[in-house]
Design a protein around this motif. Structure first.
Motif, mmCIF file in Angstrom:
data_model
loop_
_atom_site.group_PDB
_atom_site.id
_atom_site.type_symbol
_atom_site.label_atom_id
_atom_site.label_comp_id
_atom_site.label_asym_id
_atom_site.label_seq_id
_atom_site.Cartn_x
_atom_site.Cartn_y
_atom_site.Cartn_z
ATOM 1 N N ASP A 226 -37.909 24.614 -15.097
ATOM 2 C CA ASP A 226 -38.973 25.157 -15.941
ATOM 3 C C ASP A 226 -39.869 26.080 -15.114
ATOM 4 O O ASP A 226 -40.166 27.211 -15.512
ATOM 5 N N GLU A 227 -40.250 25.612 -13.946
ATOM 6 C CA GLU A 227 -41.128 26.397 -13.080
ATOM 7 C C GLU A 227 -40.427 27.666 -12.574
ATOM 8 O O GLU A 227 -40.992 28.757 -12.586
ATOM 9 N N LYS A 228 -39.200 27.524 -12.152
ATOM 10 C CA LYS A 228 -38.454 28.665 -11.593
ATOM 11 C C LYS A 228 -38.240 29.780 -12.623
ATOM 12 O O LYS A 228 -38.320 30.963 -12.296
ATOM 13 N N TYR A 229 -37.960 29.397 -13.871
ATOM 14 C CA TYR A 229 -37.631 30.386 -14.902
ATOM 15 C C TYR A 229 -38.751 30.577 -15.930
ATOM 16 O O TYR A 229 -38.539 31.245 -16.947
ATOM 17 N N ASN A 230 -39.921 29.989 -15.670
ATOM 18 C CA ASN A 230 -41.087 30.156 -16.551
ATOM 19 C C ASN A 230 -40.804 29.794 -18.005
ATOM 20 O O ASN A 230 -41.279 30.451 -18.929
ATOM 21 N N VAL A 231 -40.018 28.762 -18.217
ATOM 22 C CA VAL A 231 -39.586 28.391 -19.565
ATOM 23 C C VAL A 231 -40.788 28.074 -20.465
ATOM 24 O O VAL A 231 -40.925 28.657 -21.542
ATOM 25 N N THR A 232 -41.646 27.165 -20.028
ATOM 26 C CA THR A 232 -42.809 26.792 -20.849
ATOM 27 C C THR A 232 -43.760 27.979 -21.003
ATOM 28 O O THR A 232 -44.284 28.232 -22.092
ATOM 29 N N ARG A 233 -43.950 28.728 -19.941
ATOM 30 C CA ARG A 233 -44.846 29.888 -20.007
ATOM 31 C C ARG A 233 -44.352 30.891 -21.047
ATOM 32 O O ARG A 233 -45.140 31.392 -21.853
ATOM 33 N N TYR A 234 -43.052 31.188 -21.053
ATOM 34 C CA TYR A 234 -42.510 32.110 -22.059
ATOM 35 C C TYR A 234 -42.652 31.528 -23.462
ATOM 36 O O TYR A 234 -42.915 32.257 -24.415
ATOM 37 N N TYR A 235 -42.483 30.233 -23.594
ATOM 38 C CA TYR A 235 -42.625 29.619 -24.915
ATOM 39 C C TYR A 235 -44.075 29.741 -25.400
ATOM 40 O O TYR A 235 -44.317 30.046 -26.574
ATOM 41 N N GLN A 236 -45.021 29.561 -24.520
ATOM 42 C CA GLN A 236 -46.430 29.580 -24.906
ATOM 43 C C GLN A 236 -46.992 30.989 -25.081
ATOM 44 O O GLN A 236 -47.985 31.180 -25.775
ATOM 45 N N LEU B 176 -38.156 33.269 -25.193
ATOM 46 C CA LEU B 176 -37.101 33.525 -24.208
ATOM 47 C C LEU B 176 -36.727 32.227 -23.494
ATOM 48 O O LEU B 176 -37.561 31.364 -23.270
ATOM 49 N N PHE B 177 -35.451 32.129 -23.142
ATOM 50 C CA PHE B 177 -34.940 31.019 -22.335
ATOM 51 C C PHE B 177 -34.036 31.649 -21.284
ATOM 52 O O PHE B 177 -32.839 31.840 -21.509
ATOM 53 N N LEU B 178 -34.625 32.026 -20.161
ATOM 54 C CA LEU B 178 -33.941 32.887 -19.188
ATOM 55 C C LEU B 178 -33.198 32.148 -18.083
ATOM 56 O O LEU B 178 -32.809 32.754 -17.090
ATOM 57 N N VAL B 179 -32.970 30.856 -18.257
ATOM 58 C CA VAL B 179 -32.330 30.051 -17.219
ATOM 59 C C VAL B 179 -30.949 30.607 -16.850
ATOM 60 O O VAL B 179 -30.573 30.610 -15.685
#
Length: 188
Positions: free
Chosen positions: A105-115, A127-130
């Motif tokens: 989550d931290e590496k790919y900013n998953v929560t940040r992109y969701y918020q 976005l889900f850029l993993v």
């Protein structure tokens, strides 16, 4: 054709058609997992809400860190949709799973992109850029996208159709390819 073919199935974890594809894929994994490189990957955007953000992360981490338990988890998940029950049934190491999910989550900013709605695809999809690199490489546009030996294929969503497509990708198909799987289209 390859000695050990690769099958990549790109999904969204709560997409009805992605779930349908996984249901068709699981018997093929059970049959050919040692003979082929079969993996599930995630589309680079989310269409099914916050629960999908974290389920994609969860599945990604289980496959990455606890691969021997991934099949059991996925079999449970596509039948019940109850991730907590499936974590318990698959006997996952929860602290290891949580650590991977937090790190990813931290590496790919998953929560940040969701918020941050300003980053959403077409203003509608987080976005889900993993696995963005793989999405770009294979020009993934939706769930499911099926790639065999680096080429996109379209299949009916039955275990037999998935098995036949994978078996055709072997230079020398193994004996398991003679086994007949269900030809019924799996339910979404």
């Amino acid at each position: 054709k390859r000695e050990k073919p690769e099958m990549k199935v790109f999904i969204m974890s709560y997409c009805p058609y992605g779930i349908q594809a996984v249901k068709a894929l699981l018997p093929v994994i059970k049959l050919l997992n040692d003979k082929a490189d079969i993996s599930i990957h995630y589309v680079d955007y989310i269409m099914h809400g916050e629960k999908e953000v974290y389920e994609n992360l969860r599945q990604y981490c289980i496959q990455k860190e606890q691969r021997v338990k991934f099949y059991d988890y996925m079999l449970c998940f596509v039948q019940s949709g109850d991730y907590q029950r499936c974590i318990n049934e698959a006997k996952l190491d929860v602290s290891r799973l949580d650590a991977c999910m937090n790190e990813t989550d931290e590496k790919y900013n998953v929560t940040r992109y969701y918020q941050d709605r300003s980053t959403w695809l077409s203003g509608a999809y987080p976005l889900f850029l993993v696995e963005k690199d793989l999405n770009d490489k294979y020009d993934v546009r939706g769930s499911p996208t099926i790639i065999i030996n680096d080429k996109e294929v379209r299949l009916s969503r039955s275990p037999e159709a998935f098995k036949q497509a994978l078996c055709e990708a072997f230079v020398n198909p193994p004996e398991e390819c003679n086994q007949k799987l269900s030809t019924e289209i799996t339910s979404p």
